[in-house]
Design a protein around this motif. Structure first.
Motif, PDB file in Angstrom:
ATOM      1  N   ALA A 111       1.297   8.023 -27.192  1.00  0.00           N
ATOM      2  CA  ALA A 111       2.128   8.067 -27.886  1.00  0.00           C
ATOM      3  C   ALA A 111       3.059   6.719 -27.454  1.00  0.00           C
ATOM      4  O   ALA A 111       2.794   6.299 -29.115  1.00  0.00           O
ATOM      5  CB  ALA A 111       3.157   8.774 -27.934  1.00  0.00           C
ATOM      6  N   SER A 157       7.863  10.571 -27.600  1.00  0.00           N
ATOM      7  CA  SER A 157       6.350  11.409 -28.087  1.00  0.00           C
ATOM      8  C   SER A 157       6.578  11.645 -29.271  1.00  0.00           C
ATOM      9  O   SER A 157       5.667  12.514 -30.475  1.00  0.00           O
ATOM     10  CB  SER A 157       6.105  12.808 -27.080  1.00  0.00           C
ATOM     11  OG  SER A 157       7.531  12.790 -26.905  1.00  0.00           O
ATOM     12  N   TYR A 177       3.586   4.326 -30.578  1.00  0.00           N
ATOM     13  CA  TYR A 177       4.874   4.615 -32.208  1.00  0.00           C
ATOM     14  C   TYR A 177       5.546   3.392 -31.197  1.00  0.00           C
ATOM     15  O   TYR A 177       6.891   3.327 -32.148  1.00  0.00           O
ATOM     16  CB  TYR A 177       5.567   5.792 -31.719  1.00  0.00           C
ATOM     17  CG  TYR A 177       4.196   6.511 -32.859  1.00  0.00           C
ATOM     18  CD1 TYR A 177       3.504   6.311 -33.758  1.00  0.00           C
ATOM     19  CD2 TYR A 177       3.223   7.583 -31.926  1.00  0.00           C
ATOM     20  CE1 TYR A 177       2.477   7.096 -34.100  1.00  0.00           C
ATOM     21  CE2 TYR A 177       2.373   8.552 -32.057  1.00  0.00           C
ATOM     22  CZ  TYR A 177       1.777   7.999 -34.012  1.00  0.00           C
ATOM     23  OH  TYR A 177       1.332   9.077 -34.269  1.00  0.00           O
TER      24      TYR A 177
END
Length: 212
Positions: A93, A136, A97
């Protein structure tokens, strides 16, 4: 943090921090029976904040059956199985991100890991993993890892104090994969990194006649 600031914190939190730090630093050894009345007298708190502090320490797994935890080999393996699953996912993740400013923070953690004091290396190691877990965006994952944080600290000491080979190099490889936005590589590298931590801890513990 100043003493004045601490004095305004709830007594239960102050008691929790004192007892937790003593456990983590070996001041209260593994296997020690925890007696509420004795701690209250020794630390100068009433029994209510001590009781609340102990409740938090039980939640975190540092106190089990009214004794300071003595993690077994099975406990160690279980802990790392959870970390490998959750932090592997979090690394994937993070490659998608994690913002640029937090990439810089990961890089700083690696620099401190190479050049810092033992205490600074411990903090940088914790921060490196924390940044990735928070990337996350999953509150359940973050909560599980936070709950395990104190137990993780006990084993992180083993890894850092015994100078596990390639520890920082592996952090740098994870960082480079995240920076390249290669989620699959970041996931695999984190899983391998934590497996290496586990193997190293098991080796150290077995060589020091660690009891299961």
């Amino acid at each position: 943090m100043s003493q004045n600031t601490k004095s305004h914190r709830p007594a239960s939190h102050q008691a929790y921090e004192i007892i937790r730090d003593r456990i983590l630093n070996g001041g209260i050894p593994s296997g020690t029976k925890v007696v509420e009345e004795k701690l209250a007298q020794e630390l100068g708190f009433s029994r209510t904040p001590i009781r609340e502090a102990l409740r938090q320490l039980i939640y975190e797994g540092l106190i089990v059956n009214k004794k300071v935890v003595q993690p077994t080999e099975k406990d160690l393996r279980n802990l790392f199985q959870v970390r490998i699953l959750l932090e592997g996912f979090s690394s994937q993740a993070a490659a998608i991100y994690l913002p640029e400013e937090e990439l810089d923070l990961l890089s700083h953690c690696i620099k401190v890991g190479r050049e810092g004091t033992t205490e600074e290396i411990m903090e940088a190691n914790e921060r490196f993993h924390e940044i990735i877990v928070h990337a996350s965006g999953n509150s359940q994952i973050i909560d599980i890892i936070n709950r395990m944080k104190s137990i993780i600290y006990l084993f992180r000491k083993t890894v850092v104090l015994h100078q596990r080979p390639r520890l920082i190099e592996e952090h740098e490889e994870i960082y480079e994969a995240i920076k390249a936005r290669d989620g699959q590589a970041a996931k695999q590298m984190m899983e391998n990194h934590l497996q290496a931590d586990l193997d190293f801890c098991l080796h150290i513990l077995s060589s020091t006649n660690y009891k299961r």
